[in-house]
Design an enzyme around this catalytic site. Structure first.
Site, PDB file in Angstrom:
ATOM      1  N   ASP A 168     -64.430  36.217 -64.104  1.00 14.02           N
ATOM      2  CA  ASP A 168     -64.444  35.909 -65.537  1.00 14.02           C
ATOM      3  C   ASP A 168     -64.909  34.487 -65.805  1.00 14.02           C
ATOM      4  OD1 ASP A 168     -62.178  34.881 -64.283  1.00 14.02           O
ATOM      5  OD2 ASP A 168     -61.032  34.844 -66.141  1.00 14.02           O
ATOM      6  N   GLU A 169     -65.636  33.893 -64.885  1.00 16.94           N
ATOM      7  CA  GLU A 169     -66.075  32.504 -65.012  1.00 16.94           C
ATOM      8  C   GLU A 169     -67.544  32.435 -65.420  1.00 16.94           C
ATOM      9  OE1 GLU A 169     -63.135  30.467 -61.668  1.00 16.94           O
ATOM     10  OE2 GLU A 169     -65.195  30.997 -61.134  1.00 16.94           O
TER      11      GLU A 169
END
Length: 284
Positions: A209-210
């Site tokens: 999720d980066e």
């Protein structure tokens, strides 16, 4: 009618190509200043603000009768059921024989194969540098393009900022709603970030999720202003009758104050992002 075998050399060869906005442009001639351009509007060829509408189908081939009275043979080029372009052939012949149409079909099928090969190569090239889920740059492409941007900033003494973005409680979201819902969150976040970037800014997904944003010509204060704008619109997703609000945390690394390499800037931005998470702040 022009010889189909010499179609790529004749000035009477017409080519209709798809434009970036989804329309079509017809090009006639040898290129450069000798090329005449037409447009296609609502299925009609537009020439000098006059519509030419005399089109008819013959054995999956369009025959176009221009104002001069001599027909053109129009070959639609389809790739994966999508119209990619047209080739038009014409000359002084008023009718086309069955042999003419047969040769034209051979040309059309050959062109479709060439277009398909080109499209496949373009898709492979795109997938080699982009995340298949979100369309953001992948890790490798970001480092390559980022290194070029950083080198320009160093050479000309220009500011540059890097933003590290992470979805809050993403693991809990995945555990509760499933990975498909998590993918929706990531796609929506990528769209949210992309909509607020300039043309020359970079957006990359670094796995999970980066996300990383690289902002050339952007001092730290401007990067923080961008974060404020992003935070004004949290992510809202519907799951059944429930509306889920997804928020994210972010940190900023600024060149040259915080470092002179991409790795250093990412480390600083990552650290500030997690500091913000701990203090329940959404901006550092």
């Amino acid at each position: 009618m022009v010889s189909l075998g010499a179609v790529f050399a004749t000035e009477e060869t017409w080519y209709l190509r798809r434009t970036e906005d989804g329309g079509f442009v017809v090009e006639v001639g040898c290129g450069g200043e000798r090329t005449i351009r037409y447009t296609l509007r609502d299925g009609n060829l537009l020439k000098r603000e006059a519509f030419i509408t005399n089109l008819r189908w013959e054995e999956n081939t369009i025959v176009f009768l221009p104002e001069e009275g001599f027909p053109f043979l129009v070959l639609p080029i389809f790739v994966l059921e999508r119209l990619e372009g047209l080739f038009l052939f014409g000359g002084g012949k008023k009718t086309f024989t069955g042999a003419d149409l047969q040769r034209a079909q051979i040309v059309r099928e050959t062109l479709e194969l060439l277009f398909f090969r080109r499209k496949t190569e373009e898709e492979l090239l795109y997938l080699s540098s982009h995340d298949s889920l979100t369309g953001a740059l992948n890790h490798k492409a970001f480092r390559e393009k980022g290194a070029e941007i950083l080198a320009l900033a160093e050479r000309y003494g220009r500011p540059l900022s890097l933003i590290f973005v992470d979805v809050d409680n993403f693991k809990s979201v995945n555990d509760r709603f499933g990975h498909l819902f998590g993918d929706r969150v990531l796609c929506l976040l990528a769209q949210h970030l992309r909509a607020n970037l300039r043309r020359n800014d970079l957006l990359a997904r670094f796995g999970g999720d980066e996300f990383v944003l690289l902002l050339p010509e952007t001092p730290g204060e401007k990067a923080r202003e961008l974060l404020e704008r992003l935070e004004q619109n949290p992510l809202f997703l519907e799951e059944g009758e429930e509306v889920i609000v997804c928020r994210f945390s972010a940190g900023v690394g600024v060149y040259p104050e915080d470092g002179s390499t991409l790795e250093t800037l990412m480390e600083v931005a990552d650290l500030r992002m997690y500091e913000g998470k701990k203090t329940r702040k959404k901006r550092v």
